[in-house]
Structures are given as structure tokens and as C-alpha cells.
Design a protein around this motif. Structure first.
Motif, short mmCIF file in Angstrom:
data_model
loop_
_atom_site.label_atom_id
_atom_site.label_comp_id
_atom_site.label_asym_id
_atom_site.label_seq_id
_atom_site.Cartn_x
_atom_site.Cartn_y
_atom_site.Cartn_z
N GLY B 51 0.82 -1.21 0.00
CA GLY B 51 0.00 0.00 0.00
C GLY B 51 0.85 1.26 0.00
O GLY B 51 0.60 2.19 -0.77
N TYR B 52 1.89 1.27 0.85
CA TYR B 52 2.78 2.45 0.91
C TYR B 52 3.41 2.69 -0.47
O TYR B 52 3.51 3.82 -0.93
CB TYR B 52 3.93 2.21 1.90
N GLN B 54 2.49 1.58 -3.46
CA GLN B 54 1.56 1.90 -4.55
C GLN B 54 1.36 3.41 -4.65
O GLN B 54 1.17 3.94 -5.75
CB GLN B 54 0.22 1.18 -4.34
N GLU B 55 1.45 4.09 -3.50
CA GLU B 55 1.34 5.56 -3.52
C GLU B 55 2.50 6.18 -4.31
O GLU B 55 2.38 7.29 -4.81
CB GLU B 55 1.33 6.11 -2.09
N ASP B 56 3.62 5.46 -4.39
CA ASP B 56 4.77 5.92 -5.19
C ASP B 56 4.74 5.34 -6.60
O ASP B 56 5.72 5.46 -7.35
CB ASP B 56 6.09 5.46 -4.54
N ASP B 59 4.51 -1.28 -7.80
CA ASP B 59 3.68 -2.46 -7.56
C ASP B 59 4.62 -3.61 -7.20
O ASP B 59 5.26 -4.18 -8.08
CB ASP B 59 2.88 -2.77 -8.83
#
Lengths: 86, 86
Positions: B51-52, B54-56, B59
Motif C-alpha cells: 500500500g505504501y 503503490q502511492e509511489d 507495484d
């Protein structure tokens, strides 16, 4: 698609065989586990299935996700390992 | 590369932060766990780290492997989760 449900009593080699079979047929498998013992068996089964599938030239990875399941009317948090070719 | 060692007492969010940091710097992280409780925390940490990252726009997937480690002179089987971008 069918979800492969794993418990802490599951035999890792049997689960690994199921994962490999589903991957060969559908190119994707989902493994669901609730609780530390079950998650441990699931992860070991994926590691073993990787070996089985490498013999077929398939390099699979796992994507861990949280999911919510209904157990006897109660919501439980489960871990889902999505297994797909790399 | 440093291996992120996880125990059953490890906080998943702290481990997830460590995984995300190592991935951002080295594009690959290794998480090691011995025993069901530790493996469970490691898998949950990878799910949170996904999740952290994916913000960047990253994947990541995990590749579970068996490995042998030396604990106080005794060989123990550990699970290693190799975390890499998909």
C-alpha cells in the motif's frame, strides 16, 4: 475462480500441488488463510509450488492482501495470497 | 544487502516502513522470519508495504523461499520473502 483455503493443519505439499494445478489451468491462484499457523502453511506451500512450477518453466510470485471473510456470521480478517506468473 | 529480520513481536507497520524504505533505495528487499508467528507478521508487513509503495507508483510482489539460518549454532529453517517490483 476457486479459492484454496488453508488451515494450520493443512499439509504444505498438498496445498502446493493444488496451487500448481490451479496455476497450470487458470494462470492464477488465490490462497486464503486465517491466523498465524494457517498463513505460515500457506507461505510454505507457495514456496513449494514455486519449485513445482519452475520445472514447467513458470516463475510465480505472490501478492499478499488483507481480505475480510464471514466465519459463522462473524467478520474475520484473512490473508489472501494471489499467486501469478511473474 | 541488509536482511529485515521479523519476529512474532515485530510491529507490522514498522516492518512495512522498513520494507518500503529498502525498496525505494535498493529496488529489492529481503524479509526473514522463523516460526509461524514471525511469518504471519512478515506477510502482513508486505501487504501493508504494498500500500505504501503503490502511492509511489510501485507495484511490488513477494517471492517466498526456504532458507537455512544459524541460530546459536543450530541450523533453523527460515522463510525468506524477497520483495521486488512486479
Amino acid at each position: 475462480m476457486n479459492v484454496i483455503k488453508v488451515s494450520s493443519d493443512s499439509r504444505t505439499s498438498a496445498v502446493a500441488g493444488a496451487i500448481a494445478g490451479v496455476i497450470r489451468e487458470h494462470n492464477r491462484a488465490e490462497v486464503q488463510a486465517i491466523g498465524a499457523g494457517a498463513v505460515n502453511q500457506a507461505v510454505k506451500a507457495v514456496a513449494i509450488a514455486r519449485g513445482y512450477l519452475q520445472e514447467d518453466g513458470l516463475d510465480v510470485v505472490s501478492i499478499p492482501e488483507f481480505t475480510t471473510v464471514d466465519i459463522d456470521g462473524k467478520e474475520r480478517t484473512a490473508i489472501k495470497l494471489v499467486v501469478v506468473p511473474r
